[in-house]
Structures are given as structure tokens and as C-alpha cells.
Motif scaffolding. Structure first.
Motif, PDB file in Angstrom:
ATOM      1  N   GLN A   6     -29.561  15.829   2.104  1.00  0.00           N
ATOM      2  CA  GLN A   6     -29.117  16.912   1.225  1.00  0.00           C
ATOM      3  C   GLN A   6     -27.707  17.371   1.582  1.00  0.00           C
ATOM      4  OE1 GLN A   6     -32.485  19.899   0.243  1.00  0.00           O
ATOM      5  NE2 GLN A   6     -33.250  18.744   1.993  1.00  0.00           N
ATOM      6  N   LEU A   7     -27.425  17.470   2.858  1.00  0.00           N
ATOM      7  CA  LEU A   7     -26.090  17.893   3.283  1.00  0.00           C
ATOM      8  C   LEU A   7     -25.013  16.937   2.794  1.00  0.00           C
ATOM      9  CD1 LEU A   7     -26.815  18.976   6.984  1.00  0.00           C
ATOM     10  CD2 LEU A   7     -26.396  20.474   5.025  1.00  0.00           C
ATOM     11  N   ARG A  13     -30.477  15.854  -3.852  1.00  0.00           N
ATOM     12  CA  ARG A  13     -30.111  17.172  -4.366  1.00  0.00           C
ATOM     13  C   ARG A  13     -31.241  18.150  -4.070  1.00  0.00           C
ATOM     14  NH1 ARG A  13     -26.707  19.622  -7.836  1.00  0.00           N
ATOM     15  NH2 ARG A  13     -27.510  21.402  -9.012  1.00  0.00           N
ATOM     16  N   PRO A  14     -30.943  19.299  -3.495  1.00  0.00           N
ATOM     17  CA  PRO A  14     -32.005  20.280  -3.237  1.00  0.00           C
ATOM     18  C   PRO A  14     -32.563  20.853  -4.527  1.00  0.00           C
ATOM     19  CG  PRO A  14     -29.845  21.232  -2.781  1.00  0.00           C
ATOM     20  CD  PRO A  14     -29.617  19.775  -3.047  1.00  0.00           C
ATOM     21  N   ASN A  15     -33.810  21.268  -4.469  1.00  0.00           N
ATOM     22  CA  ASN A  15     -34.403  21.950  -5.615  1.00  0.00           C
ATOM     23  C   ASN A  15     -33.812  23.342  -5.792  1.00  0.00           C
ATOM     24  OD1 ASN A  15     -36.962  20.179  -4.422  1.00  0.00           O
ATOM     25  ND2 ASN A  15     -36.713  20.059  -6.630  1.00  0.00           N
ATOM     26  N   SER A  16     -33.482  23.970  -4.681  1.00  0.00           N
ATOM     27  CA  SER A  16     -32.833  25.274  -4.731  1.00  0.00           C
ATOM     28  C   SER A  16     -32.109  25.504  -3.413  1.00  0.00           C
ATOM     29  CB  SER A  16     -33.854  26.398  -4.981  1.00  0.00           C
ATOM     30  OG  SER A  16     -34.795  26.462  -3.925  1.00  0.00           O
ATOM     31  N   GLY A  17     -31.274  26.535  -3.394  1.00  0.00           N
ATOM     32  CA  GLY A  17     -30.479  26.817  -2.213  1.00  0.00           C
ATOM     33  C   GLY A  17     -29.074  26.254  -2.356  1.00  0.00           C
ATOM     34  N   LEU A  67     -21.476  18.620  -5.396  1.00  0.00           N
ATOM     35  CA  LEU A  67     -20.501  17.538  -5.248  1.00  0.00           C
ATOM     36  C   LEU A  67     -21.192  16.218  -4.944  1.00  0.00           C
ATOM     37  CD1 LEU A  67     -17.545  19.091  -3.208  1.00  0.00           C
ATOM     38  CD2 LEU A  67     -17.793  18.867  -5.683  1.00  0.00           C
ATOM     39  N   SER A  68     -20.568  15.115  -5.356  1.00  0.00           N
ATOM     40  CA  SER A  68     -21.067  13.775  -5.060  1.00  0.00           C
ATOM     41  C   SER A  68     -20.843  13.438  -3.589  1.00  0.00           C
ATOM     42  CB  SER A  68     -20.345  12.751  -5.925  1.00  0.00           C
ATOM     43  OG  SER A  68     -18.968  12.694  -5.570  1.00  0.00           O
ATOM     44  N   VAL A  69     -21.490  12.371  -3.141  1.00  0.00           N
ATOM     45  CA  VAL A  69     -21.303  11.890  -1.760  1.00  0.00           C
ATOM     46  C   VAL A  69     -19.829  11.642  -1.495  1.00  0.00           C
ATOM     47  CG1 VAL A  69     -21.803  10.028  -0.148  1.00  0.00           C
ATOM     48  CG2 VAL A  69     -23.612  10.868  -1.658  1.00  0.00           C
ATOM     49  N   HIS A  70     -19.170  10.928  -2.396  1.00  0.00           N
ATOM     50  CA  HIS A  70     -17.770  10.554  -2.213  1.00  0.00           C
ATOM     51  C   HIS A  70     -16.874  11.780  -2.084  1.00  0.00           C
ATOM     52  CE1 HIS A  70     -14.095   8.246  -2.545  1.00  0.00           C
ATOM     53  NE2 HIS A  70     -13.726   8.968  -3.594  1.00  0.00           N
ATOM     54  N   LEU A 110     -14.379  13.153   1.028  1.00  0.00           N
ATOM     55  CA  LEU A 110     -12.988  13.551   0.849  1.00  0.00           C
ATOM     56  C   LEU A 110     -12.733  14.978   1.330  1.00  0.00           C
ATOM     57  CD1 LEU A 110     -12.192  12.033  -2.677  1.00  0.00           C
ATOM     58  CD2 LEU A 110     -11.525  11.141  -0.430  1.00  0.00           C
ATOM     59  N   ARG A 111     -13.766  15.816   1.289  1.00  0.00           N
ATOM     60  CA  ARG A 111     -13.645  17.196   1.784  1.00  0.00           C
ATOM     61  C   ARG A 111     -13.742  17.270   3.311  1.00  0.00           C
ATOM     62  NH1 ARG A 111     -14.943  21.592  -1.688  1.00  0.00           N
ATOM     63  NH2 ARG A 111     -14.225  21.077  -3.783  1.00  0.00           N
ATOM     64  N   GLY A 112     -14.106  16.147   3.965  1.00  0.00           N
ATOM     65  CA  GLY A 112     -14.134  16.143   5.418  1.00  0.00           C
ATOM     66  C   GLY A 112     -15.502  16.067   6.051  1.00  0.00           C
ATOM     67  N   LEU A 113     -16.519  15.646   5.272  1.00  0.00           N
ATOM     68  CA  LEU A 113     -17.885  15.536   5.785  1.00  0.00           C
ATOM     69  C   LEU A 113     -18.268  14.058   5.861  1.00  0.00           C
ATOM     70  CD1 LEU A 113     -20.573  17.027   6.533  1.00  0.00           C
ATOM     71  CD2 LEU A 113     -21.180  16.857   4.111  1.00  0.00           C
ATOM     72  N   ALA A 114     -18.582  13.577   7.058  1.00  0.00           N
ATOM     73  CA  ALA A 114     -18.955  12.169   7.251  1.00  0.00           C
ATOM     74  C   ALA A 114     -20.266  12.088   8.009  1.00  0.00           C
ATOM     75  CB  ALA A 114     -17.859  11.419   8.007  1.00  0.00           C
ATOM     76  N   ARG A 115     -20.904  10.901   7.964  1.00  0.00           N
ATOM     77  CA  ARG A 115     -22.190  10.748   8.630  1.00  0.00           C
ATOM     78  C   ARG A 115     -22.362   9.320   9.138  1.00  0.00           C
ATOM     79  NH1 ARG A 115     -27.416  10.366   4.765  1.00  0.00           N
ATOM     80  NH2 ARG A 115     -28.322   9.902   6.796  1.00  0.00           N
ATOM     81  N   THR A 116     -23.323   9.168  10.062  1.00  0.00           N
ATOM     82  CA  THR A 116     -23.862   7.860  10.397  1.00  0.00           C
ATOM     83  C   THR A 116     -25.326   7.852   9.949  1.00  0.00           C
ATOM     84  OG1 THR A 116     -24.597   8.522  12.616  1.00  0.00           O
ATOM     85  CG2 THR A 116     -22.340   7.688  12.400  1.00  0.00           C
ATOM     86  N   PHE A 117     -25.954   6.667  10.031  1.00  0.00           N
ATOM     87  CA  PHE A 117     -27.316   6.499   9.529  1.00  0.00           C
ATOM     88  C   PHE A 117     -28.249   6.035  10.646  1.00  0.00           C
ATOM     89  CE2 PHE A 117     -24.535   6.144   5.939  1.00  0.00           C
ATOM     90  CZ  PHE A 117     -25.231   6.687   4.871  1.00  0.00           C
TER      91      PHE A 117
END
Length: 250
Positions: A49-50, A55-59, A71-74, A78-85
Motif C-alpha cells: 500500500q505504501l 490501493r487501501p480501502n480507506s485511509g 499516486l502510481s508506483v512510478h 519519482l517523489r523519492g520512495l523506493a523499495r526492495t522485495f
């Protein structure tokens, strides 16, 4: 406290199953924050979700004070949020040199021109070399990713995330599946992440969690059980009950 990443009353259900329950979480800027919980607690669902996979149901979800819930993943990257899996998402046929080169060029908006930039731009080449060195990948930089030991693949995925120059990095069980003989490099790489990057770590390995985190949140059944400094969480009777089956104090 300056908040880098925040959820407000986050809810996620699959049919009649509530997986995230009224989750309000704040991750301070520059923090080393761990999100822990037993199997099935909903940790990966929260991360998805982060990052926009779910997509969250609410919140709402806020990144550095800005609402990114829609916002989309992409666009989140671009806003500065990255992850590993938990399971590597790497190009098996590319080498670490090529993979990092592509990541750096994509960040610069020149992903389609990455081969030329790798060969002709000294600043790009220097950044690629620095990342490969930092994550102990120079010795295997020209080998296909599919042939690398699993620990090296995990290091490469963290390196790719750092190549995006995130301000907030989500690490989803970086040591999962790594043989004991290769874990030292993973632990060292996580510990050496730049301090200007806020890190939210999801991990089952308590040795890694307590050696890394300055704050821990405990997730149970999709909701926040407790949070605090590592020593506080380690003493918490509710946490002992969840992890060790001990009876909590009345």
C-alpha cells in the motif's frame, strides 16, 4: 519530529478479510524504523500500500507531508520512495554493471540512452563504480545476475534501490533466504545505508532488527500492537506473548 512517511487510519480488506486495520504509523525523517510481526500480520500488505502496488480501502498515505495515496508506483518513486522485495525483482540476463547503469540512467531520465551514457559520462561512470563498490559487487560486476550467489543478488537489489537516490527506502526482508555464510555482507550493507535516507525495515530476523532499528512498530492482525525504542519493545509483555507464547501480565 519531522515525519518522512505516515499512514492515517489505513484499512485494506480482501473480501471479508481485513488485512490492515486502522493503521496509523509515523516514520521520522532519517529514522531506522523496523516494522515487525508474526507471519500473517500484514507487513507486506502494508508495504504494498505504501508503494502503490495495492490501493487501501480507506485511509491516507503521506510522503514528507504530501498525500500520495492516489499516486502510481512510478510517481511515488519519482517523489523519492523506493523499495526492495522479499523475492528479487532483477533482470537475470543483465550484469550488476548493466543493472546499476540502467538504474542510474533511468533516474536521470535517460533510460533509453543508458549504454552511451555509461561509456561517455565520467560522472555516471563514477556513480556506478561507487555503488558497486559500496555493495561489494565489483568482483562480480560483469557476471550475469542469474549466476550470482543469492546473497550477492540481495545486495544488488538494495544497490538498485539506492541508485534511485530515494529519500525514503522500504526494505522488505532483505536477509530472507540468504545463507548464513553470506549474511554478514547484507547486515553490513543495511547498517551502512546513507543517514540522509529514511529507512523502514520489514524483517523476521530479530538480530538484524535490534542491531539496526532505533524505533520498532509491532504489527499483529493488521493493526498496531505497540511501538517504541528497541529495549522497550523487547521488554513489552504483549510482544513476548505474540512471539514467544508467554502469558501477558494482567
Amino acid at each position: 519530529m519531522t515525519v518522512a512517511l505516515e499512514t492515517r487510519s489505513l484499512e485494506k480488506s480482501f473480501g471479508g478479510l481485513r488485512v490492515t486495520r486502522d493503521l496509523s504509523l509515523k516514520v521520522a525523517q532519517g529514522a531506522r524504523h523496523a516494522l515487525i510481526g508474526p507471519n500473517g500480520a500484514g507487513k507486506t500488505t502494508v508495504i504494498n500500500q505504501l508503494t502503490g502496488v495495492l490501493r487501501p480501502n480507506s485511509g491516507r498515505i503521506l510522503l514528507e507531508g504530501s498525500d500520495i495515496t492516489d499516486l502510481s508506483v512510478h510517481k511515488r518513486v519519482l517523489r523519492g520512495l523506493a523499495r526492495t522485495f522479499q523475492i528479487n525483482q532483477l533482470y537475470a540476463d543483465l550484469t550488476p554493471l548493466e543493472t546499476i547503469g540502467l538504474a542510474v540512467s533511468e533516474r536521470m531520465g535517460r533510460g533509453g540512452d543508458w549504454w552511451r551514457r555509461m561509456g561517455t559520462r565520467d560522472d555516471v561512470n563514477a556513480e556506478i563504480a561507487e555503488i558497486l563498490s559500496r555493495f561489494h559487487l565489483l568482483d562480480v560486476m560483469t557476471e550475469p545476475t542469474a549466476t550470482l550467489p543469492y546473497g550477492k543478488q540481495r545486495l544488488l537489489e538494495i544497490a538498485v534501490a539506492i541508485a534511485a537516490k530515494p529519500r525514503v527506502l522500504l526494505l522488505d526482508e532483505p536477509a530472507a533466504g540468504v545463507p548464513e555464510s553470506e549474511r554478514h555482507d547484507i547486515l553490513a550493507a543495511v547498517a551502512a545505508l546513507p543517514r540522509d535516507v529514511t529507512v523502514l525495515l520489514i524483517e523476521h530476523d530479530m538480530d538484524l532488527v535490534f542491531s539496526f532499528a532505533d524505533r520498532i512498530s509491532v504489527l499483529v492482525n493488521g493493526g498496531l500492537l505497540t511501538e517504541g525504542a528497541p529495549d522497550e519493545v523487547a521488554r513489552d509483555p504483549q510482544v513476548k506473548a505474540v512471539y514467544l507464547g508467554e502469558a501477558a501480565d494482567a
